[in-house]
Design a protein around this motif. Structure first.
Motif, short mmCIF file in Angstrom:
data_model
loop_
_atom_site.label_atom_id
_atom_site.label_comp_id
_atom_site.label_asym_id
_atom_site.label_seq_id
_atom_site.Cartn_x
_atom_site.Cartn_y
_atom_site.Cartn_z
N ASP C 66 0.83 -1.22 0.00
CA ASP C 66 0.00 0.00 0.00
C ASP C 66 0.85 1.26 0.00
N LYS C 67 1.88 1.24 0.82
CA LYS C 67 2.65 2.47 1.05
C LYS C 67 3.76 2.71 0.05
N SER C 68 4.26 1.61 -0.55
CA SER C 68 5.52 1.72 -1.29
C SER C 68 5.40 1.20 -2.71
N ASP C 69 6.48 1.44 -3.45
CA ASP C 69 6.56 0.95 -4.83
C ASP C 69 7.57 -0.19 -4.98
N LEU C 70 8.36 -0.41 -3.94
CA LEU C 70 9.39 -1.46 -3.99
C LEU C 70 9.82 -1.78 -2.57
N VAL C 71 10.22 -3.04 -2.36
CA VAL C 71 10.68 -3.41 -1.03
C VAL C 71 12.09 -4.00 -1.10
N PHE C 72 12.93 -3.53 -0.18
CA PHE C 72 14.26 -4.11 -0.01
C PHE C 72 14.21 -5.11 1.15
N PHE C 73 14.78 -6.28 0.95
CA PHE C 73 15.00 -7.20 2.07
C PHE C 73 16.46 -7.12 2.47
N ALA C 74 16.67 -6.76 3.72
CA ALA C 74 18.03 -6.69 4.27
C ALA C 74 18.08 -7.56 5.52
N THR C 75 17.53 -8.73 5.37
CA THR C 75 17.31 -9.66 6.49
C THR C 75 18.40 -10.73 6.54
N PRO C 76 18.56 -11.37 7.69
CA PRO C 76 19.50 -12.50 7.78
C PRO C 76 19.03 -13.63 6.87
N SER C 77 19.92 -14.54 6.52
CA SER C 77 19.50 -15.61 5.62
C SER C 77 18.42 -16.46 6.28
N GLY C 78 17.52 -16.97 5.47
CA GLY C 78 16.42 -17.78 5.98
C GLY C 78 15.15 -16.99 6.24
N VAL C 79 15.19 -15.67 6.10
CA VAL C 79 14.00 -14.85 6.36
C VAL C 79 13.28 -14.47 5.06
N ALA C 80 14.01 -13.85 4.15
CA ALA C 80 13.35 -13.38 2.92
C ALA C 80 12.71 -14.54 2.16
N SER C 81 13.37 -15.70 2.20
CA SER C 81 12.82 -16.87 1.49
C SER C 81 11.39 -17.17 1.93
N GLN C 82 11.06 -16.82 3.17
CA GLN C 82 9.72 -17.11 3.70
C GLN C 82 8.75 -15.96 3.47
N LEU C 83 9.24 -14.84 2.98
CA LEU C 83 8.38 -13.65 2.94
C LEU C 83 8.14 -13.05 1.56
N THR C 84 8.88 -13.48 0.56
CA THR C 84 8.76 -12.78 -0.74
C THR C 84 7.58 -13.25 -1.58
N LYS C 85 6.99 -14.38 -1.24
CA LYS C 85 5.92 -14.95 -2.07
C LYS C 85 4.80 -13.95 -2.34
N ALA C 86 4.32 -13.29 -1.29
CA ALA C 86 3.21 -12.34 -1.46
C ALA C 86 3.55 -11.26 -2.48
N PHE C 87 4.79 -10.79 -2.45
CA PHE C 87 5.20 -9.72 -3.37
C PHE C 87 5.30 -10.25 -4.80
N VAL C 88 5.87 -11.43 -4.93
CA VAL C 88 6.02 -12.01 -6.27
C VAL C 88 4.64 -12.25 -6.88
N GLU C 89 3.74 -12.78 -6.10
CA GLU C 89 2.40 -13.06 -6.61
C GLU C 89 1.70 -11.77 -7.02
N ALA C 90 1.98 -10.70 -6.31
CA ALA C 90 1.35 -9.41 -6.65
C ALA C 90 2.17 -8.63 -7.68
N ASP C 91 3.25 -9.25 -8.17
CA ASP C 91 4.12 -8.59 -9.15
C ASP C 91 4.68 -7.27 -8.61
N PHE C 92 4.96 -7.25 -7.32
CA PHE C 92 5.46 -6.06 -6.64
C PHE C 92 6.98 -6.16 -6.51
N PRO C 93 7.72 -5.14 -6.95
CA PRO C 93 9.19 -5.24 -7.04
C PRO C 93 9.90 -5.50 -5.71
N VAL C 94 10.90 -6.36 -5.80
CA VAL C 94 11.68 -6.76 -4.62
C VAL C 94 13.17 -6.74 -4.97
#
Lengths: 340, 340, 340, 340
Positions: C66-94
């Motif tokens: 809602d708020k942004s046009d792109l999201v950066f993941f600067a997380t430790p390994s093992g985190v982004a892998s669990q969280l990017t699905k929603a963005f990919v499905e919505a075609d939202f840049p990561v």
């Protein structure tokens, strides 16, 4: 606006390059030194490859005045005093980062053991601790010393508010090695600095008269301070730890108000809830100030931290340039500290 | 003589191993910790391979008293207070390097926020700043804190000589990171310490009451000191920079005489002509003291440096052992500092 | 353009704040972490006072979109892998700075010992070593690892030019402590790092498969590299020292030409005449590369240095953002290294 | 036994003082330098107050032979070569810590760019890597270089066992700053070393011919090594990271056996299960060696660490003294490393 830098190979000169490269109103027209004439700055300092590829020129006042609109002196002490006359006589703007135009001739001679500029020249210069000066339209600016900047910003509000015992001021100041300059000496050899902590020039540091002179502006009864300087095994950063006795006990909020009032609308001074640490200002022009009052001993401890090469030298010089020109005080500064 | 060490995996415990390995009258009979029971010390700390290959044992007072003639506690605060009772009741000698037997119960509780030993136990212990104590034949020794050692050795001669304004004492003390112990915390993470300088526990450091208590022995009118503690980005070393106002101006030689007299025949205190730097005592049990008197401000600056793990912990504990046993004070010490 | 940062309290997240504050096309809309929700970033990190006073929010994919046009993941390994699905499905840049979208699932699992993202998600991501990628218009970017960036930039031109014995590659890489992350551990305790030099994860570092995978793009015959990683007692900086045997002897100018051609028009790679040192790139997005060929041993030594938090993480992420958007590659960068 | 030290003010000379002060069979009879003649060593180096208060004397071969039974040279390269003749002619024992008697005259001239001693003198000297030499009763000893010691001890067992591809040897060696000597230079200025990592003298370091010459003793087919040297921002310590290809794959236990056999009964070499880190040997005469074999690349990585001033200079010189005299090899050594 075009500027020249004299003393380009010192730490302050190099830091000026970094800051001015980022300042949209300013272009570096020429850079000067006494050595390495004709060489590209980036050949000597490969970190500047593609960033500043100017050639180093010998000093020549006429040529500088032809090419530029203002000259920065970032020279060791004893140099600018011998070179500013031509500019002053031509009414050409000068910002001297060195200590050469901060003190009356006699005092300068006593503490710096160098030949001073003439009183006539010295009188033309304004000492500008940026947060307390009014220099718009001024032409000849003497930039404060690094230890002096941190100490004066920590103490000026207290002296001005007349709440402290003036005879009680003790400053334990610590600096990274860039504060000691680039000259090779036993005291700057890596092995002698690393894992060490050395107190030097105790009661003899040349910033003492400058601090007394500036604080006296806020209370003429102030005559002396106890001031010690030590070398921290880091490259950048100064912490001035100031101990003063209060005339009357004050609450934390009363003390905080004195600082908040003194630095309202000053973009580069931040009053902190906790004691500031060195990291917090590195790479920035900020001065962070924090304090703690001990009711048992009646001692107020005030800590100010700066980056000695930025707020303590080149950064304050650019801030002073902005003030001279009537530009926003923080024009051209990337405000985020590099921190780590 | 056989000794046991409780708290072997802390910095002081490991330093004891190094010192006692070199002490011809002492053999380490057992080493104790709460973790890593059954593992060889040299497996955990490969620098000790072939040097100390003892296995770590769980704490067991009976077993220690069977195997040894004396026990060192090198435990974090709050541990020894809970464990010394069995030894005291059996009249078995104890040297506690931790802060647990230095202060009366109420004061300990206030500053350490831990459960104190009973007053009965505490009364059996003698606080031994080695240069000022007389402990031959004593059985229960409380070893001074690291900051306290440096500060007390710097100030005791002045307080005893009654030449300073007791209300004027300000100590700006700095320590390397081993002084903060081995616990993992944000404040000991490399990135937060390196290139930084952090003042912590201002007016709250638990060595304050210990210093006041000990200096009071020399002048009962002393009630408080202003004391600040900071972390230097080095592993070892403490510098205590002490500022005091003199009652009457004194000459340098008068001041020096006070120190020379105070430490005549004390093999581990060296009065220096110049201000001492950290390097000069690293790896040794020396305390180096230097001073400078400023006639303008009437402030006498006294600087004392020690290695916090040696004179500030394990070294003074061995020195105290020597004194308890009536052996030469410096028995077993390699006197040359490692310096670099 | 508005962006969100997930993993704000890590070193890469904080470095992103610094870089994006200076980027005129980008505004930080929200910052996210798993701890300290509701606190202002500048309360946790006083160096950001007045610079970034946003409050930390819990992660919420919907709210970010809602708020942004792109999201950066600067997380430790093992985190982004669990969280990017929603963005990919919505075609939202990561842009994922972590290692979670760099490797095929099986290889990721083997080297990272974490649950990988699905192959479907992984296939959507493009690994972008900025100097060799073409990502304009792409939506899902996997940012290279820090060691991998330095090593790949040093070796890719040689592998591509097919002049080296592929079986001979040995990389001795060294990193400052920020490369090891903020987690508290024995290996990041100040005392264990300072004055030390430690080789870790030898033949086990998770950047090995990433480097092999990327270099294979330039010569499919490459199957392995010998790669060692060590911790330098500094905060920032990586040096990758690469040793390779040449198939045939080459002159210095032939080797230089290979590098000059490979990086023509690449604003952040500088080919140096001398071997580059760490200082030269600190605080900047530059990769400096130098080399030396030994005729006696037929070994070409290539050294690449980067700032691991800039070119090795947040800086390359911003560079990748610029490339995705079709903006000038160096938009928003202050190019001068902080150097000291 | 009485000894003299020539070159007392260098790091190796000072370290000799520390070691010999602790050696019950040896007394320092005189100390020599070219500067500061007549001053007490402890006035120049206050850390030695009360430890070594000898006066520095000018060099005088006759006087040394009158007072002492053996002379140590701890001079910069190019000095001992000009001074040992008198001692050799008088058959007076010499241990030269400098590089002046390690190489044939022509090779010395090429790599050191100094005037060599005569071949006649050079032939009298025995190069003594202590673990591999047999010098009891010998009179003229050339002590190995610091990098050479670490590298030779790491590689000699492998070369001797003839299990490695001799053309594959690559050594990435790193040293603390004391290895670079006390001379003032840009490269030893604190600011240029701190937070930096610099590779220097690549393929040009003067220890290269010494290493090749010594390893050739174990396999005459060895002709060259690839050798790089870098400066770590620490005072003490060398790590030699050696990469070699095996002729045939070997198991970890086969490799370990080669090292265990090579150093059986050698009190100062410790074969470690894990890769050794710098800390583990600091302040001691130990060489710690660890290794890791990568089956994928067929590269065996061997890491050796030493304290460059002890095992790499003064310590090995004392070890050689013990061997010359037929005393126990570790006589006079405090074996526990200072570690931190």
């Amino acid at each position: 606006m075009k500027v020249s830098i004299v003393g380009i190979t010192g730490y302050s000169g190099l830091e000026l390059v970094k800051l001015l490269n980022n300042h949209k109103n300013v272009e570096i027209a020429s850079i000067h030194a006494t050595k390495e004439i004709g060489r590209r700055l980036s050949d000597l300092y490969p970190y500047l490859s593609g960033v500043c590829d100017l050639e180093i020129e010998a000093f020549d006042a006429e040529s500088i005045m032809d090419k530029s609109d203002l000259v920065f002196f970032a020279t060791p002490s004893g140099v600018a005093s011998q070179l500013t006359k031509a500019f002053v006589e031509a009414d050409f703007p000068v910002i001297d980062i060195s200590g050469d135009h901060r003190l009356p001739a006699e005092i300068y001679k006593k503490w710096y053991k160098k030949t001073p500029a003439s009183e006539e020249i010295l009188n033309k210069f304004t000492y500008s601790l940026a947060e307390f000066s009014d220099i718009q339209g001024k032409k000849f600016i003497s930039n404060p010393g690094c230890y002096a900047t941190a100490t004066e910003l920590a103490l000026a509000p207290l002296v001005k508010a007349k709440i402290i015992d003036l005879d009680s001021i003790i400053v334990d100041a610590k600096s990274g090695l860039t504060g000691a300059g680039k000259a090779l000496s036993e005291s700057s050899h890596f092995v002698n600095v690393h894992d060490n902590y050395v107190t030097y020039k105790l009661n003899k540091h040349q910033h003492i008269p400058e601090i007394v002179q500036e604080l006296k502006e806020f209370d003429n009864n102030l005559d002396h301070i106890q001031f010690s300087t030590s070398l921290l095994p880091v490259n950048r950063g100064i912490m001035a730890t100031c101990y003063v006795k209060l005339k009357e006990p004050l609450s934390e909020s009363e003390i905080e108000k004195i600082y908040q009032d003194a630095y309202a609308n000053k973009p580069f001074v931040r009053i902190q809830k906790d004691l500031p640490e060195l990291h917090n200002v590195i790479g920035s022009n900020f001065t962070d100030i924090g304090f703690d009052y001990n009711q048992t001993t009646n001692v107020l401890t005030v800590i100010a931290v700066i980056d000695n090469l930025v707020k303590g030298a080149a950064g304050q010089a650019v801030q002073n340039l902005n003030l001279m020109m009537g530009w926003p005080e923080d024009l051209g500064f990337t405000k985020t500290p590099s921190y780590l």
